[in-house]
Design a protein around this motif. Structure first.
Motif, short mmCIF file in Angstrom:
data_model
loop_
_atom_site.label_atom_id
_atom_site.label_comp_id
_atom_site.label_asym_id
_atom_site.label_seq_id
_atom_site.Cartn_x
_atom_site.Cartn_y
_atom_site.Cartn_z
N ASP A 71 0.86 -1.18 0.00
CA ASP A 71 0.00 0.00 0.00
C ASP A 71 0.90 1.23 0.00
O ASP A 71 1.50 1.59 1.01
CB ASP A 71 -0.89 -0.02 1.24
N LEU A 72 1.01 1.89 -1.16
CA LEU A 72 1.92 3.02 -1.29
C LEU A 72 1.45 4.25 -0.52
O LEU A 72 2.21 5.21 -0.38
CB LEU A 72 2.10 3.36 -2.77
N SER A 73 0.21 4.22 -0.01
CA SER A 73 -0.26 5.34 0.80
C SER A 73 0.30 5.27 2.22
O SER A 73 0.26 6.24 2.97
CB SER A 73 -1.79 5.35 0.85
N LYS A 74 0.81 4.10 2.59
CA LYS A 74 1.41 3.94 3.90
C LYS A 74 2.89 4.27 3.83
O LYS A 74 3.61 3.73 2.98
CB LYS A 74 1.23 2.51 4.40
N PRO A 75 3.40 5.13 4.70
CA PRO A 75 4.84 5.43 4.68
C PRO A 75 5.66 4.19 4.94
O PRO A 75 5.26 3.33 5.74
CB PRO A 75 5.00 6.46 5.81
N LYS A 178 7.19 10.24 11.65
CA LYS A 178 6.94 9.90 13.05
C LYS A 178 7.98 8.92 13.57
O LYS A 178 8.61 8.19 12.80
CB LYS A 178 5.56 9.26 13.20
N VAL A 179 8.08 8.88 14.89
CA VAL A 179 8.98 7.93 15.56
C VAL A 179 8.21 7.24 16.69
O VAL A 179 7.63 7.91 17.54
CB VAL A 179 10.22 8.63 16.15
N VAL A 180 8.22 5.91 16.66
CA VAL A 180 7.62 5.11 17.74
C VAL A 180 8.76 4.43 18.49
O VAL A 180 9.55 3.69 17.90
CB VAL A 180 6.65 4.05 17.20
N THR A 181 8.89 4.68 19.78
CA THR A 181 9.95 4.06 20.57
C THR A 181 9.34 3.01 21.50
O THR A 181 8.35 3.26 22.18
CB THR A 181 10.74 5.10 21.39
N LEU A 182 9.95 1.84 21.54
CA LEU A 182 9.46 0.70 22.31
C LEU A 182 10.43 0.39 23.45
O LEU A 182 11.55 -0.07 23.21
CB LEU A 182 9.31 -0.53 21.40
N GLY A 183 10.03 0.66 24.68
CA GLY A 183 10.89 0.38 25.82
C GLY A 183 12.20 1.14 25.78
O GLY A 183 13.23 0.62 26.21
N SER A 184 12.19 2.37 25.31
CA SER A 184 13.43 3.15 25.16
C SER A 184 13.79 3.87 26.46
O SER A 184 12.95 4.52 27.07
CB SER A 184 13.30 4.17 24.03
N GLU A 307 0.08 0.14 14.91
CA GLU A 307 -0.16 0.29 13.48
C GLU A 307 -0.97 1.54 13.16
O GLU A 307 -0.77 2.18 12.11
CB GLU A 307 -0.86 -0.94 12.90
N SER A 308 -1.91 1.92 14.01
CA SER A 308 -2.71 3.10 13.72
C SER A 308 -1.86 4.35 13.62
O SER A 308 -2.22 5.31 12.93
CB SER A 308 -3.78 3.29 14.80
N VAL A 309 -0.70 4.35 14.28
CA VAL A 309 0.24 5.46 14.18
C VAL A 309 1.05 5.36 12.89
O VAL A 309 1.32 6.37 12.23
CB VAL A 309 1.17 5.47 15.40
N LEU A 310 1.39 4.14 12.49
CA LEU A 310 2.31 3.93 11.37
C LEU A 310 1.65 4.08 10.00
O LEU A 310 2.34 4.32 9.02
CB LEU A 310 2.93 2.53 11.48
N ARG A 311 0.36 3.92 9.91
CA ARG A 311 -0.27 3.88 8.59
C ARG A 311 -0.41 5.25 7.93
O ARG A 311 -0.78 5.34 6.76
CB ARG A 311 -1.64 3.19 8.67
N THR A 312 -0.11 6.31 8.68
CA THR A 312 -0.21 7.65 8.11
C THR A 312 1.08 8.44 8.32
O THR A 312 1.91 8.08 9.17
CB THR A 312 -1.37 8.44 8.74
#
Length: 537
Positions: A71-75, A178-184, A307-312
């Motif tokens: 899906d090219l609309s997703k970064p 955007k940046v998503v950090t996991l346990g950082s 995923e809701s953060v990553l799809r846009t």
């Protein structure tokens, strides 16, 4: 006929040799990501790398297979790993939870992906966020040019501060949404403080695990990094999201032992406290009680949560989850329930370390780390009962490679316990005894001090006989030199002790406070308090 078969076999071999992108991935379902090139420290493109996809050369950047349902609309998503890790950690084995299917999960959801090798990848010394960030910035530019659009970042553990360094200090914000950090550990980890404490020096030197990356995760060092980073003009040019876990992983694992040590500072995932995962300008997505530090990077465990953060490319309140709040920081007044000792072990001669235990302790966890796997550990109770370790394992965290032996004692009898150590070779040890269910002393010590000295206060000692109490401060200065400083008893009736740590050189000072004496009931009492601070401008 035989000749025809030989021709077909040669053709088949030739096809296989020239089709590196068709190799089966670690998951057995999709091709492994392939290296596309390598950048140097200054971001310059080096000679393009050929297959295979298992290169660990720093500066190598990889592109994942393009999904049929892309899906090219997703970064595109760029995955950044943590301390002492490498790009392959996103599609190969984890420490405790099997294969990481993060790459496969993103692929099946139609996302284009990229992966990076930082200085940690070859398995040697880890680098600081600033050094890794400069290298990462060069790779992000190449990845941005490859896709022709901005990317989103998913970073695990120290990959969060590394990513921030790239975006904020080296201008890579222009390539990222955007940046998503996991346990950082945005505020550092007290386990890194322990690794650089005066008692851990002998073992760390033998293991060779003291490196710039681990050093940078001390609470004091990260306090300086936060001051440099959060006030930077580029700090808010990207949207940041954070996440945390509170599970300690499998019983007796390195995470479980780390979790027990860190519990005196609040909820944690076995390596990082929840309060440390927060960013003042970030959105905290969740704190999951079923995720430890290893599992929080696994696709099947966390992708649906982010995923809701990553799809846009931009923040949209209609699709993104509501923010939650991480646990409040408790490191401003830390409850210390630990006794720490360490040092060199004589060859073929028993070493005995005494551990005082006062009444009322619900459980005592005796943890011994050594380099040698065959060092014998025996625990003797005050009444003479002999206990042996219930588990022997390898440390996977800040003391990576150390052999860990653990003895847990429920409702231990009061008195002086003895830990006996015997090694047939050159070795060193680090003993941490964690007292569960006790709150006897608190340390008040700011992590960032702009003056040339830092004042500390010990309070909450109401159950201790202050007349019997002795204390001293050991300080490891920025040059690695150990100094001793005085601890003073207060003249007030509020059961506090005070002290000051001063330094002529700006930098991180790793502080160990040692207390010993008796309780008001006349039982032996001892505690060790470890924390790093940054002193100077």
């Amino acid at each position: 006929m035989q000749k025809r078969r030989q021709v077909w076999l040669m053709l088949l071999v030739s096809v296989l040799l020239i089709m590196p992108y068709q190799t089966v991935g670690a998951t057995g379902k999709i091709p492994d990501p392939q290296p596309m090139g390598q950048v140097s420290f200054d971001g310059a493109q080096m000679e393009a790398l050929p297959a295979p996809g298992n290169s660990t050369a720093p500066g190598t950047w990889f592109i994942g297979a393009t999904p049929a349902n892309a899906d090219l609309s997703k970064p595109p998503i760029v995955f950044v790993q943590g301390l002492h890790s490498r790009a392959q950690s996103w599609w190969e084995e984890t420490n405790y939870h099997g294969v990481n299917d993060m790459y496969e999960t993103a692929y099946n959801k139609g996302y284009r992906t990229a992966f990076v090798q930082l200085y940690d990848a070859p398995g040697g010394d880890a680098a600081t966020p600033m050094d890794n960030g400069r290298l990462l910035a060069g790779m992000l530019e190449k990845i941005y040019n490859h896709f022709g659009q901005k990317v989103n970042i998913v970073a695990h553990s120290k990959g969060g501060p590394d990513s921030q360094a790239a975006l904020i200090h080296y201008g890579a914000y222009r390539y990222v949404n955007k940046v998503v950090t996991l346990g950082s550990p945005h505020e550092g980890s007290h386990l890194a403080d322990l690794a650089y404490s005066s008692w851990a020096g002998w073992l760390a030197a033998l293991l060779g695990k003291q490196d710039p990356g681990t050093y940078s995760l001390q609470v004091g060092e990260m306090a300086k990094y936060r001051a440099q980073t959060d006030n930077h003009a580029n700090a808010r040019l990207n949207k940041y999201y954070t996440a945390a876990g509170t599970s300690w992983g499998p019983t007796f694992s390195a995470l479980a032992l780390g979790g027990a040590y860190l519990s005196q500072y609040g909820e944690n995932d076995g390596l990082v406290n929840v309060w440390s995962t927060d960013l003042p300008y970030g959105t905290h997505l969740f704190t999951a009680s079923d995720l430890d530090h290893d599992e929080i990077r696994i696709g099947r465990a966390v992708f649906s949560k982010i995923e809701s953060v990553l799809r846009t490319a931009t923040a949209t309140s209609a699709t993104e989850p509501k923010a939650s709040q991480p646990s409040a920081a408790v490191n401003s007044a830390d409850k210390q329930e630990t006794f720490v000792r360490g040092g060199a072990l004589p060859i073929s001669k028993q070493h005995v370390q005494q551990v005082p235990v006062e009444p009322g302790v619900k459980e005592a966890i005796f943890t011994v780390r050594t380099k040698a796997a065959d060092t014998q550990v025996t625990l003797i109770s005050p009444s003479g009962k002999v206990l042996k370790p219930v588990l022997k394992s390898k440390d996977q965290a800040f003391f990576r490679g150390a052999t860990v032996q653990v003895i847990r004692v429920a409702k231990p009898e009061a008195g002086n316990w003895q830990v006996k150590l015997l090694s047939k070779q050159k070795d060193a040890y680090l003993l941490t005894t964690h007292f569960m269910g006790k709150a006897t002393v608190e340390l008040d010590l700011p992590a960032l001090n702009k003056q040339s000295s830092a004042e500390l206060k010990l309070k909450g000692l109401e159950s201790v006989d202050l007349a019997s109490l002795t204390g001293k401060i050991k300080v490891v200065d920025p040059q690695g030199q150990v100094k001793e400083m005085a601890l003073y008893k207060t003249k007030k009736a509020d059961a506090t002790l005070t002290g000051a740590v001063s330094g002529s050189q700006a930098g991180v000072y790793n502080i160990t406070v040692e207390l010993s004496g008796k309780t008001k009931d006349g039982q032996p009492y001892a505690r060790t308090l470890v924390k790093s601070v940054y002193i100077g401008k």
